[in-house]
Design an enzyme around this catalytic site. Sequence first.
Site, mmCIF file in Angstrom:
data_model
loop_
_atom_site.group_PDB
_atom_site.id
_atom_site.type_symbol
_atom_site.label_atom_id
_atom_site.label_comp_id
_atom_site.label_asym_id
_atom_site.label_seq_id
_atom_site.Cartn_x
_atom_site.Cartn_y
_atom_site.Cartn_z
ATOM 1 N N LYS A 23 -19.053 -15.981 -17.906
ATOM 2 C CA LYS A 23 -19.402 -17.192 -18.649
ATOM 3 C C LYS A 23 -18.480 -18.362 -18.246
ATOM 4 O O LYS A 23 -18.941 -19.464 -17.973
ATOM 5 C CB LYS A 23 -19.255 -16.878 -20.139
ATOM 6 C CG LYS A 23 -19.773 -17.924 -21.053
ATOM 7 C CD LYS A 23 -19.705 -17.447 -22.495
ATOM 8 C CE LYS A 23 -19.815 -18.657 -23.399
ATOM 9 N NZ LYS A 23 -19.560 -18.317 -24.797
ATOM 10 N N GLU A 56 -9.636 -4.219 -18.060
ATOM 11 C CA GLU A 56 -9.954 -5.649 -17.934
ATOM 12 C C GLU A 56 -9.229 -6.400 -19.044
ATOM 13 O O GLU A 56 -9.352 -6.053 -20.222
ATOM 14 C CB GLU A 56 -11.463 -5.924 -18.013
ATOM 15 C CG GLU A 56 -11.708 -7.431 -17.832
ATOM 16 C CD GLU A 56 -13.178 -7.833 -17.810
ATOM 17 O OE1 GLU A 56 -14.050 -6.949 -17.724
ATOM 18 O OE2 GLU A 56 -13.422 -9.053 -17.901
ATOM 19 N N ASP A 71 -3.186 -8.170 -28.132
ATOM 20 C CA ASP A 71 -2.530 -8.831 -27.002
ATOM 21 C C ASP A 71 -2.325 -7.818 -25.860
ATOM 22 O O ASP A 71 -1.640 -6.801 -26.021
ATOM 23 C CB ASP A 71 -1.177 -9.357 -27.501
ATOM 24 C CG ASP A 71 -0.428 -10.119 -26.425
ATOM 25 O OD1 ASP A 71 -0.758 -9.983 -25.233
ATOM 26 O OD2 ASP A 71 0.516 -10.843 -26.795
ATOM 27 N N GLU A 99 -9.163 -7.639 -25.433
ATOM 28 C CA GLU A 99 -9.509 -9.020 -25.814
ATOM 29 C C GLU A 99 -9.004 -9.276 -27.228
ATOM 30 O O GLU A 99 -8.890 -8.333 -28.031
ATOM 31 C CB GLU A 99 -11.039 -9.197 -25.725
ATOM 32 C CG GLU A 99 -11.614 -10.559 -26.071
ATOM 33 C CD GLU A 99 -10.945 -11.733 -25.362
ATOM 34 O OE1 GLU A 99 -10.177 -12.435 -26.058
ATOM 35 O OE2 GLU A 99 -11.173 -11.974 -24.174
ATOM 36 N N GLU A 141 -16.761 -18.672 -15.520
ATOM 37 C CA GLU A 141 -16.996 -19.021 -14.122
ATOM 38 C C GLU A 141 -18.168 -19.999 -14.029
ATOM 39 O O GLU A 141 -18.081 -21.016 -13.325
ATOM 40 C CB GLU A 141 -17.325 -17.746 -13.342
ATOM 41 C CG GLU A 141 -17.724 -17.997 -11.906
ATOM 42 C CD GLU A 141 -17.861 -16.703 -11.123
ATOM 43 O OE1 GLU A 141 -17.914 -15.623 -11.747
ATOM 44 O OE2 GLU A 141 -17.899 -16.778 -9.893
ATOM 45 N N ASP A 157 -7.186 -18.087 -19.154
ATOM 46 C CA ASP A 157 -7.046 -19.485 -19.613
ATOM 47 C C ASP A 157 -6.083 -20.214 -18.677
ATOM 48 O O ASP A 157 -4.945 -19.765 -18.492
ATOM 49 C CB ASP A 157 -6.487 -19.519 -21.037
ATOM 50 C CG ASP A 157 -7.440 -18.866 -22.027
ATOM 51 O OD1 ASP A 157 -8.481 -19.457 -22.339
ATOM 52 O OD2 ASP A 157 -7.148 -17.729 -22.471
ATOM 53 N N ASP A 189 -10.927 -20.551 -11.506
ATOM 54 C CA ASP A 189 -11.547 -21.771 -10.962
ATOM 55 C C ASP A 189 -10.529 -22.918 -11.008
ATOM 56 O O ASP A 189 -10.892 -24.069 -10.859
ATOM 57 C CB ASP A 189 -12.794 -22.160 -11.777
ATOM 58 C CG ASP A 189 -12.457 -22.538 -13.203
ATOM 59 O OD1 ASP A 189 -11.453 -22.038 -13.743
ATOM 60 O OD2 ASP A 189 -13.208 -23.343 -13.813
HETATM 61 C C1 SAM Z 1 -10.969 -18.395 -20.323
HETATM 62 S S1 SAM Z 1 -11.408 -16.976 -21.184
HETATM 63 C C2 SAM Z 1 -12.315 -16.025 -19.957
HETATM 64 C C3 SAM Z 1 -13.198 -14.979 -20.570
HETATM 65 C C4 SAM Z 1 -14.036 -14.173 -19.571
HETATM 66 N N1 SAM Z 1 -13.203 -13.365 -18.715
HETATM 67 C C5 SAM Z 1 -14.925 -15.067 -18.748
HETATM 68 O O1 SAM Z 1 -14.616 -15.276 -17.560
HETATM 69 O O2 SAM Z 1 -15.921 -15.556 -19.286
HETATM 70 C C6 SAM Z 1 -9.895 -16.089 -21.300
HETATM 71 C C7 SAM Z 1 -9.933 -14.982 -22.334
HETATM 72 O O3 SAM Z 1 -8.707 -14.259 -22.278
HETATM 73 C C8 SAM Z 1 -8.352 -13.875 -23.598
HETATM 74 N N2 SAM Z 1 -6.903 -13.643 -23.603
HETATM 75 C C9 SAM Z 1 -5.931 -14.540 -23.298
HETATM 76 N N3 SAM Z 1 -4.721 -13.976 -23.396
HETATM 77 C C10 SAM Z 1 -4.934 -12.687 -23.766
HETATM 78 C C11 SAM Z 1 -4.061 -11.599 -24.046
HETATM 79 N N4 SAM Z 1 -2.735 -11.716 -23.944
HETATM 80 N N5 SAM Z 1 -4.608 -10.416 -24.421
HETATM 81 C C12 SAM Z 1 -5.959 -10.284 -24.518
HETATM 82 N N6 SAM Z 1 -6.831 -11.279 -24.266
HETATM 83 C C13 SAM Z 1 -6.320 -12.468 -23.908
HETATM 84 C C14 SAM Z 1 -8.795 -15.053 -24.455
HETATM 85 O O4 SAM Z 1 -9.003 -14.676 -25.799
HETATM 86 C C15 SAM Z 1 -10.088 -15.471 -23.765
HETATM 87 O O5 SAM Z 1 -11.222 -14.880 -24.348
#
Ligand code: SAM
Length: 232
Positions: free
Chosen positions: A212, A65, A117, A90, A214, A140, A176
């Site tokens: 969260k 994930e 990353d 993450e 979503e 994001d 979304d």
């Molecule tokens: C909008 S949040 C969604 C979090 C969760 N999946 C949710 O739906 O509640 C996107 C997450 O992706 C992580 N993220 C973005 N680019 C990433 C990367 N290249 N490697 C690891 N995590 C990443 C960000 O730190 C953030 O916590």
Amino acid sequence: MREREISKTNRDHRKIRSYVIRGGRISDSQRIARDLIFSTYGISFSRSELNLEFLFPHRQKLILEIGFGMGDATLEIAEQNPDVNFIGIEVHPPGVGRVLSQIEKKGLSNLRVIEHDAVEVLQHMFPDASINGIHIFFPDPWPKKRHHKRRLINSTLLTLMEAKLIDDGYVHIATDWQEYAAEIKALLSNSKNFSVDSKSYTTGPMNRPPTKFENRGKALGHRISDIIFRKN
Ligand SMILES: C[S@@+](CC[C@H](N)C(=O)[O-])C[C@H]1O[C@@H](n2cnc3c(N)ncnc32)[C@H](O)[C@@H]1O
């Protein structure tokens, strides 16, 4: 993957990242988990391939994930599927701390965490054809046009996912943000290595827990797209 492809994805990615590490408050239990439990349930980033034989007590299907946030859905899925191994990736320290402390509290032996990353993790740590499925829930959206280049789901990630998934492995992306959904569908549909899964694009309840982000999107009246493709 071929050397040239790897160095190209490396070069492209070094310039632009799909995240900004936010300060965000980290609670005492999240910090303690991140500092102390990481050695048990965390996997440190490395530029060499993981030996997947010895990571988990049982050798079984492996799901990755990317960007699990605070990890509620991740923990629930891992708890409900003890016959599958999960690795969550993450970069957000409070989320990493929270998931580590919950893994210990719930006694989960099928979930491990990498704080780095995800693009670099895929490039370096996973052998080709080693992953059964990849979940990316609510990446994001980077809605401003000048930020679109930061979107995680792009041709670089697609090339990596194609290489790292087994044949018939799947990618499940939820968003979304409808304009991003259209871009993702177009990207995957144009790849000769992926075919759309019949469960894709549903707007009804999906076979996954809500996340969260979503819930935040739904509260704003956003429509949810679940996009599932299988590697040919
Ligand atoms: C909008 S949040 C969604 C979090 C969760 N999946 C949710 O739906 O509640 C996107 C997450 O992706 C992580 N993220 C973005 N680019 C990433 C990367 N290249 N490697 C690891 N995590 C990443 C960000 O730190 C953030 O916590």
